[in-house]
Design a protein around this motif. Structure first.
Motif, short mmCIF file in Angstrom:
data_model
loop_
_atom_site.label_atom_id
_atom_site.label_comp_id
_atom_site.label_asym_id
_atom_site.label_seq_id
_atom_site.Cartn_x
_atom_site.Cartn_y
_atom_site.Cartn_z
N ALA A 1 -19.32 38.22 -15.48
CA ALA A 1 -20.18 38.75 -16.54
C ALA A 1 -21.36 37.80 -16.80
N ASP A 2 -22.47 38.37 -17.25
CA ASP A 2 -23.65 37.58 -17.58
C ASP A 2 -23.34 36.63 -18.74
N PHE A 3 -23.83 35.40 -18.66
CA PHE A 3 -23.53 34.41 -19.69
C PHE A 3 -24.05 34.85 -21.06
N GLY A 4 -25.23 35.51 -21.08
CA GLY A 4 -25.76 36.00 -22.34
C GLY A 4 -24.83 37.01 -22.98
N GLU A 5 -24.21 37.85 -22.15
CA GLU A 5 -23.26 38.84 -22.65
C GLU A 5 -22.03 38.14 -23.26
N VAL A 6 -21.58 37.07 -22.59
CA VAL A 6 -20.43 36.31 -23.11
C VAL A 6 -20.78 35.70 -24.46
N GLN A 7 -21.98 35.15 -24.60
CA GLN A 7 -22.40 34.56 -25.87
C GLN A 7 -22.42 35.59 -26.99
N LYS A 8 -22.93 36.80 -26.69
CA LYS A 8 -22.95 37.86 -27.71
C LYS A 8 -21.54 38.21 -28.14
N LEU A 9 -20.62 38.28 -27.17
CA LEU A 9 -19.22 38.60 -27.48
C LEU A 9 -18.60 37.52 -28.37
N VAL A 10 -18.89 36.26 -28.05
CA VAL A 10 -18.37 35.15 -28.86
C VAL A 10 -18.91 35.23 -30.29
N ARG A 11 -20.21 35.52 -30.45
CA ARG A 11 -20.79 35.63 -31.79
C ARG A 11 -20.16 36.77 -32.57
N GLU A 12 -19.89 37.88 -31.88
CA GLU A 12 -19.26 39.02 -32.54
C GLU A 12 -17.86 38.66 -33.04
#
Length: 541
Positions: free
Chosen positions: A454-465
């Motif tokens: 998965a794209d790292f930016g997508e992982v960061q968004k998931l973590v923030r959520e």
């Protein structure tokens, strides 16, 4: 100083209940003192424009300052150093900071001698005294380029010769100075020729720096100045004077040169002006300059004693700063401009051919920079702009005259799409977070998953959520090639140090990382991601 007085007056007027009285006060002073100082009445409109603009700016500063003071109080309070910083960076006097703090239920102690502290802070250490350049053991050089600025070749005798540099009895090579680059060219003697790669003036001696062999003292030499370079520099220097004259004509006599540089293909002029230059003003300036070019005004030069120059032209003569010499060389375009100037110029404005403004910018408060090209380079700049416009119109699939509106439509649609994509990404992150299995470790809701490629930016968004929910801790990983990335983050209510935990976990699998107590990230081999997440799980429990 004027700004400080105006702003202090605004505050005092607010204190006595007449916050809008400053413009009337200034008008009263103009009327009262104009008999003694008629220039006040002549510049009435400009003065009032500056006063009203400064009032607006200060009111905006106060509004921003109120929020800044609130943030400073929330982040630990306001001490003496913070007071100095707020004054330097935001223009907030300590009395204003104290008032804002009082509004929010806090008390600020303003130290005695605050403004003396400000002065000490800016003065710093003692200024280094610049030493005059060492005297050159050679006779003064006769500056033939002042006698004939159209001439490009000359004969002379070598007076000094050492270490790749020579001085001559006379020269046509202009030395670097006054914001103008030096001439280049060649020196010939006997059957030898060397390039002149730099020219500097030290005291009254012009030093020519040569590449290659150098002639000996007493030899007869012939110098040839690079005509294209000299012509380009001269055109841009005269054009700089015209731009300054046009600015004073259109914007007002308050305009003053704050800096200038001339190159072979362009020049820049920094002027003092209290407002940004609008598109209309820029076009007006460019048109006026080109009208002066086409009018074929003569450009004359003459030396005066300092006293005679001051008497004839006044202080506006010294736009580039006061001269260092007793005699002043005045470059004059009669009826248009007169300046003390040591540079080279064309003999009439029509030789400039054209001037094209390239860009303008505000380089500091109250100083506008104008960059432009003159002569053939102005034509090249216009052609380049035309080519870019045609290329843009072609890419947009519209005629040239419709390119701006098409570009605006494209940008608007792009912003709407970005907003929609951002919204969808949030929805996707929310969906994925709801799909994750949660493990309750004491009072902590622990989420852990390897997201694969998965794209790292997508992982960061998931973590923030995930961490937007109280009591949550998220450990997520992803990979790109053979490199794995791990993120560990928590919500505010979780009492753990993510940086310490992640660092220990990654170190145990041959990786590294760290961060703050609320968010940390690091890397390890891709095949060790599972082990890293397991180690984090063990450390948390």
């Amino acid at each position: 100083m004027a700004r400080m007085v105006l702003r202090r007056t605004v505050l005092l007027l607010k204190d006595i209940g007449v916050p809008t009285a400053l413009p009337d006060m200034v008008l009263h002073h103009i009327d009262n003192f104009s008999k003694t100082y008629p220039e006040l009445n002549n510049n009435r409109a400009h003065i009032m424009d500056m006063v009203n603009l400064e009032i607006d700016r200060f009111n905006q500063t106060l509004e921003r300052g109120r929020r800044t003071v609130q943030r400073a109080i929330d982040s630990g309070g306001i001490n003496q150093d913070k007071l100095l910083e707020l004054y330097d960076s935001q223009g907030l006097p300590p009395s204003v900071v104290s008032d804002f703090a009082n509004e929010q239920g806090h008390t600020i102690e303003v130290p005695d001698g605050f403004f003396a502290m400000v002065a000490d802070r800016h003065q710093g250490g003692a200024k280094e005294v610049k030493k005059d350049p060492e005297a050159i053991g050679s006779e003064p050089t006769a500056l033939d380029f002042y006698k004939d600025m159209e001439k490009r070749s000359f004969s002379s005798v070598v007076l000094l010769s050492e270490k790749g540099q020579i001085s001559l009895k006379n020269t046509l090579f202009y030395p670097e100075g006054g914001g103008q680059q030096s001439d280049l060219g060649v020196i010939n003697w006997d059957n030898n020729e060397s390039k002149v790669i730099d020219v500097q003036k030290i005291g009254d001696v012009v030093i020519h720096y040569l590449e290659g062999e150098i002639p000996k003292v007493g030899m007869q030499v012939r110098g040839i100045v690079d005509d294209k370079r000299r012509s380009g520099l001269s055109m841009h220097h005269t054009a700089t004077h015209l731009v300054g004259a046009a600015a004073r004509q259109i914007l007002g006599p308050h305009v003053w040169q704050a800096g200038a540089s001339k190159y072979t293909d362009r020049a820049r002029l920094d002027i003092t002006h209290h407002r940004r230059l609008t598109r209309e003003v820029i076009d007006n300036l460019e048109t006026t300059v080109n009208q002066l070019v086409l009018a074929d005004h003569p450009v004359t030069t003459k030396f005066y004693s300092r006293e005679d120059a001051d008497r004839k032209y006044g202080s506006t003569l010294y736009q580039g700063g006061a001269p260092k010499y007793r005699d002043v060389r005045v470059v004059e375009i009669p009826g248009i401009d007169a300046q003390a100037c040591a540079g080279t110029h064309v003999s009439s404005t029509s030789k400039i051919k054209a001037v094209k403004f390239l860009r303008t910018e505000r380089i500091q408060d109250g100083v506008e920079r104008i960059e432009f090209s003159a002569g053939p380079d102005a034509i090249k700049a216009a052609q380049k702009e035309r080519a870019l416009l045609e290329e843009t119109a072609e890419e947009l699939g519209v005629p040239i005259d419709q390119a701006p509106s098409a570009a605006q439509k494209f940008v608007k649609e792009r912003k709407e799409l970005r907003s929609r994509v951002s919204s969808l990404e949030k929805e996707l992150a929310s969906f994925k977070s709801s799909d994750l299995e949660v493990e309750n470790i004491g009072s902590i809701k622990f989420y852990s998953k390897d997201m694969g490629d998965a794209d790292f930016g997508e992982v960061q968004k998931l973590v923030r959520e995930i961490t937007s929910e109280e009591g949550s801790l998220a450990a997520m990983s992803c990979a790109s090639g053979n490199k794995g990335t791990v993120v560990l983050a928590k919500s505010d209510s979780v009492n753990l140090d993510c940086g310490t935990i992640l660092r220990e976990a990654l170190t145990s699998v041959g990786g590294s990382g760290g961060g703050k107590d609320s968010y940390a990230q690091g890397a390890c081999p891709k095949d060790k991601l599972s082990d890293a997440l397991s180690k984090i799980r063990n450390l948390v429990s």
